[in-house]
Design a protein around this motif. Structure first.
Motif, mmCIF file in Angstrom:
data_model
loop_
_atom_site.group_PDB
_atom_site.id
_atom_site.type_symbol
_atom_site.label_atom_id
_atom_site.label_comp_id
_atom_site.label_asym_id
_atom_site.label_seq_id
_atom_site.Cartn_x
_atom_site.Cartn_y
_atom_site.Cartn_z
ATOM 1 N N ASP A 210 20.033 11.559 -21.649
ATOM 2 C CA ASP A 210 18.420 11.820 -20.669
ATOM 3 C C ASP A 210 18.578 10.650 -20.817
ATOM 4 O OD1 ASP A 210 18.273 14.900 -20.606
ATOM 5 O OD2 ASP A 210 19.096 13.519 -22.535
ATOM 6 N N CYS A 211 17.862 9.614 -19.356
ATOM 7 C CA CYS A 211 17.229 8.292 -19.861
ATOM 8 C C CYS A 211 16.084 7.529 -18.372
ATOM 9 C CB CYS A 211 18.681 7.216 -19.340
ATOM 10 S SG CYS A 211 18.747 5.601 -19.710
ATOM 11 N N PRO A 212 15.427 7.223 -18.496
ATOM 12 C CA PRO A 212 14.123 7.117 -17.862
ATOM 13 C C PRO A 212 15.145 5.907 -16.867
ATOM 14 C CG PRO A 212 13.542 6.856 -20.289
ATOM 15 C CD PRO A 212 14.697 6.997 -20.111
ATOM 16 N N ILE A 213 16.073 5.193 -17.631
ATOM 17 C CA ILE A 213 16.079 3.346 -16.975
ATOM 18 C C ILE A 213 17.394 4.359 -15.766
ATOM 19 C CG2 ILE A 213 17.303 1.566 -16.901
ATOM 20 C CD1 ILE A 213 16.997 1.459 -20.221
ATOM 21 N N LEU A 214 18.067 5.208 -16.040
ATOM 22 C CA LEU A 214 18.948 5.633 -14.915
ATOM 23 C C LEU A 214 17.526 6.237 -13.814
ATOM 24 C CD1 LEU A 214 21.880 7.146 -16.320
ATOM 25 C CD2 LEU A 214 21.664 4.579 -15.196
ATOM 26 N N GLU A 215 17.052 7.174 -14.567
ATOM 27 C CA GLU A 215 16.242 8.129 -14.057
ATOM 28 C C GLU A 215 15.577 7.320 -12.485
ATOM 29 O OE1 GLU A 215 13.767 11.035 -16.194
ATOM 30 O OE2 GLU A 215 15.902 11.325 -17.045
ATOM 31 N N ASP A 216 15.131 6.334 -13.296
ATOM 32 C CA ASP A 216 14.114 5.349 -12.166
ATOM 33 C C ASP A 216 14.585 5.061 -11.105
ATOM 34 O OD1 ASP A 216 12.018 3.305 -11.908
ATOM 35 O OD2 ASP A 216 13.642 2.126 -11.097
ATOM 36 N N LEU A 217 16.315 4.387 -11.407
ATOM 37 C CA LEU A 217 16.966 3.297 -10.900
ATOM 38 C C LEU A 217 17.504 4.436 -9.085
ATOM 39 C CD1 LEU A 217 19.845 2.022 -12.646
ATOM 40 C CD2 LEU A 217 18.278 1.057 -11.526
ATOM 41 N N ALA A 218 17.848 5.949 -9.920
ATOM 42 C CA ALA A 218 17.420 6.716 -8.746
ATOM 43 C C ALA A 218 16.751 7.420 -8.332
ATOM 44 C CB ALA A 218 17.908 8.179 -9.683
ATOM 45 N N ALA A 219 15.585 7.074 -8.413
ATOM 46 C CA ALA A 219 14.290 7.557 -7.925
ATOM 47 C C ALA A 219 13.989 6.815 -6.998
ATOM 48 C CB ALA A 219 13.351 7.571 -8.794
ATOM 49 N N PHE A 220 14.624 5.384 -7.120
ATOM 50 C CA PHE A 220 14.109 4.499 -5.862
ATOM 51 C C PHE A 220 14.213 4.851 -4.927
ATOM 52 C CE2 PHE A 220 15.164 0.813 -3.238
ATOM 53 C CZ PHE A 220 13.803 -0.152 -3.711
ATOM 54 N N ASP A 221 12.768 4.455 -4.090
ATOM 55 C CA ASP A 221 12.490 4.901 -2.292
ATOM 56 C C ASP A 221 12.264 3.878 -1.241
ATOM 57 O OD1 ASP A 221 11.596 5.418 0.270
ATOM 58 O OD2 ASP A 221 10.439 7.022 -0.549
ATOM 59 N N PRO A 222 13.544 3.411 -1.112
ATOM 60 C CA PRO A 222 12.785 1.679 -0.272
ATOM 61 C C PRO A 222 11.789 2.247 0.838
ATOM 62 C CG PRO A 222 14.711 2.331 0.470
ATOM 63 C CD PRO A 222 14.279 3.984 -0.486
ATOM 64 N N ALA A 223 11.417 3.347 1.422
ATOM 65 C CA ALA A 223 10.120 3.345 2.358
ATOM 66 C C ALA A 223 9.224 2.735 1.563
ATOM 67 C CB ALA A 223 10.415 4.704 2.631
ATOM 68 N N ALA A 224 8.924 3.462 0.650
ATOM 69 C CA ALA A 224 7.702 3.577 -0.151
ATOM 70 C C ALA A 224 7.397 1.812 -0.580
ATOM 71 C CB ALA A 224 7.820 4.018 -1.469
ATOM 72 N N ALA A 225 8.846 1.900 -1.789
ATOM 73 C CA ALA A 225 8.796 0.406 -1.980
ATOM 74 C C ALA A 225 8.347 -0.766 -1.073
ATOM 75 C CB ALA A 225 10.062 -0.230 -2.878
ATOM 76 N N GLU A 226 9.152 -0.379 0.371
ATOM 77 C CA GLU A 226 8.479 -1.366 1.012
ATOM 78 C C GLU A 226 6.523 -1.190 1.538
ATOM 79 O OE1 GLU A 226 10.294 -2.470 5.736
ATOM 80 O OE2 GLU A 226 10.734 -1.318 4.530
ATOM 81 N N GLU A 227 6.648 -0.393 1.393
ATOM 82 C CA GLU A 227 4.686 -0.168 1.876
ATOM 83 C C GLU A 227 3.918 -0.918 0.923
ATOM 84 O OE1 GLU A 227 2.897 3.825 2.281
ATOM 85 O OE2 GLU A 227 4.879 4.206 3.949
ATOM 86 N N ARG A 228 4.680 -0.875 -0.574
ATOM 87 C CA ARG A 228 4.017 -1.487 -1.412
ATOM 88 C C ARG A 228 3.740 -2.931 -1.600
ATOM 89 N NH1 ARG A 228 6.395 2.567 -5.286
ATOM 90 N NH2 ARG A 228 8.045 0.408 -5.279
ATOM 91 N N GLU A 229 4.847 -3.371 -1.011
ATOM 92 C CA GLU A 229 5.325 -4.986 -0.463
ATOM 93 C C GLU A 229 4.143 -5.403 0.065
ATOM 94 O OE1 GLU A 229 9.123 -6.477 0.331
ATOM 95 O OE2 GLU A 229 9.779 -5.783 -1.358
ATOM 96 N N LEU A 230 4.130 -4.068 1.377
ATOM 97 C CA LEU A 230 2.742 -4.745 2.227
ATOM 98 C C LEU A 230 1.277 -4.604 1.751
ATOM 99 C CD1 LEU A 230 4.415 -2.669 5.702
ATOM 100 C CD2 LEU A 230 5.001 -5.320 5.524
ATOM 101 N N VAL A 231 1.458 -4.129 0.690
ATOM 102 C CA VAL A 231 -0.163 -4.260 -0.247
ATOM 103 C C VAL A 231 -0.437 -5.484 -0.305
ATOM 104 C CG1 VAL A 231 -1.405 -2.903 -1.609
ATOM 105 C CG2 VAL A 231 -0.326 -1.074 -0.527
#
Lengths: 140, 140
Positions: free
Chosen positions: B119-140
């Motif tokens: 079990d590893c939060p690092i891998l979980e973060d990488l796996a949960a990545f959502d490019p659409a949400a990331a883009e929205e965060r960038e636009l903010v």
DNA sequence: CCTTGACCTTCCGGTAACTGGAAGCTCCAC
DNA sequence: GTGGAGCTTCCAGTTACCGGAAGGTCAAGG
């Protein structure tokens, strides 16, 4: 799904998806009758994984390692953490390097009048560089 | 002097001197009867200049600009300073980028136990990545 | 039925700044 | 004259792609 859709969903350019297939990083599940690449939802998840890892500055080689660990349920979190800590150390080295450059440049820029005359401490510094002396400073 | 001596005095590998000649950055004053490159003291000074500029992170293109300014006695120090300030801004951008990466990674690494379990939060973060949400965060 | 335009394919070349290596010449000392 | 260091050119490889050419495919509209 076609490469275009997979590109949209993963946030990576189609060109990059073809490249990742070329180097064997992420190979689409199959091909359609017409020769088009066919990406599955799982493929897209892996692509997103790599996209995120790349955005954290991991090299493609490191992404491969992380992907292998991700897919290996017999992994240990220690292995993952080690890679992350290495990457952090790498980032810190790079930051220190950049800070040093910045400090030297800022120091020179400050002394430069930045006017219409040709005299310039920045050029003087560059011109006065002595590699032997620089090496000695490094050895200290 | 031969390329080896010029390399020693400039602190650059001989290979790099040949490369700089190839791209027309610093071309040795002449050739000896046997075809060997012949570097003058002035050439070595210019090589050192470039070596120092490269060590401050200037690209070869920027080195060329700086070299041109150095050799142009009709230059203005404002031109030189502008290049230096641009380089500083570039360095600062890069540092900010690295700091962001480091913060995200450090956050993840901290949450990871780093033990023998998978079990590893690092891998979980990488796996949960959502490019659409990331883009929205960038636009903010 | 045909065309148009979007999308897909492969392949080739280019990027930055070198580095490594092969094949072959030159010079100097012993 | 022989060995080794140093020089030459040229070619390939590095990283992580990007741009573009030439050509196949597909769906919609006239």
């Amino acid at each position: 799904m076609n490469i275009g859709e997979a590109a949209r969903r993963s946030g990576l350019p189609a060109k990059t998806l073809r490249y990742y297939e070329d180097i064997g990083l992420i190979v689409p599940s199959g091909r359609k009758h017409n020769g088009y690449r066919d990406y599955s939802d799982r493929d897209v998840r892996l692509l997103r994984f790599v996209q995120r890892a790349r955005s954290l500055g991991f090299s493609v080689r490191q992404c491969r390692e992380l992907l292998d660990l991700y897919l290996d349920h017999g992994r240990t979190s220690a292995d993952v953490k080690r890679i992350a800590l290495e990457r952090i150390a790498e980032i810190e080295r790079k930051i220190r390097e950049l800070e040093t450059m910045k400090a030297e440049l800022a120091h020179l820029a400050e002394k430069c009048h930045g006017d219409e005359r040709p005299d310039c401490p920045i050029l003087e510094d560059l011109a006065a560089f002595d590699p032997a002396a620089a090496e000695e400073r490094e050895l200290v």
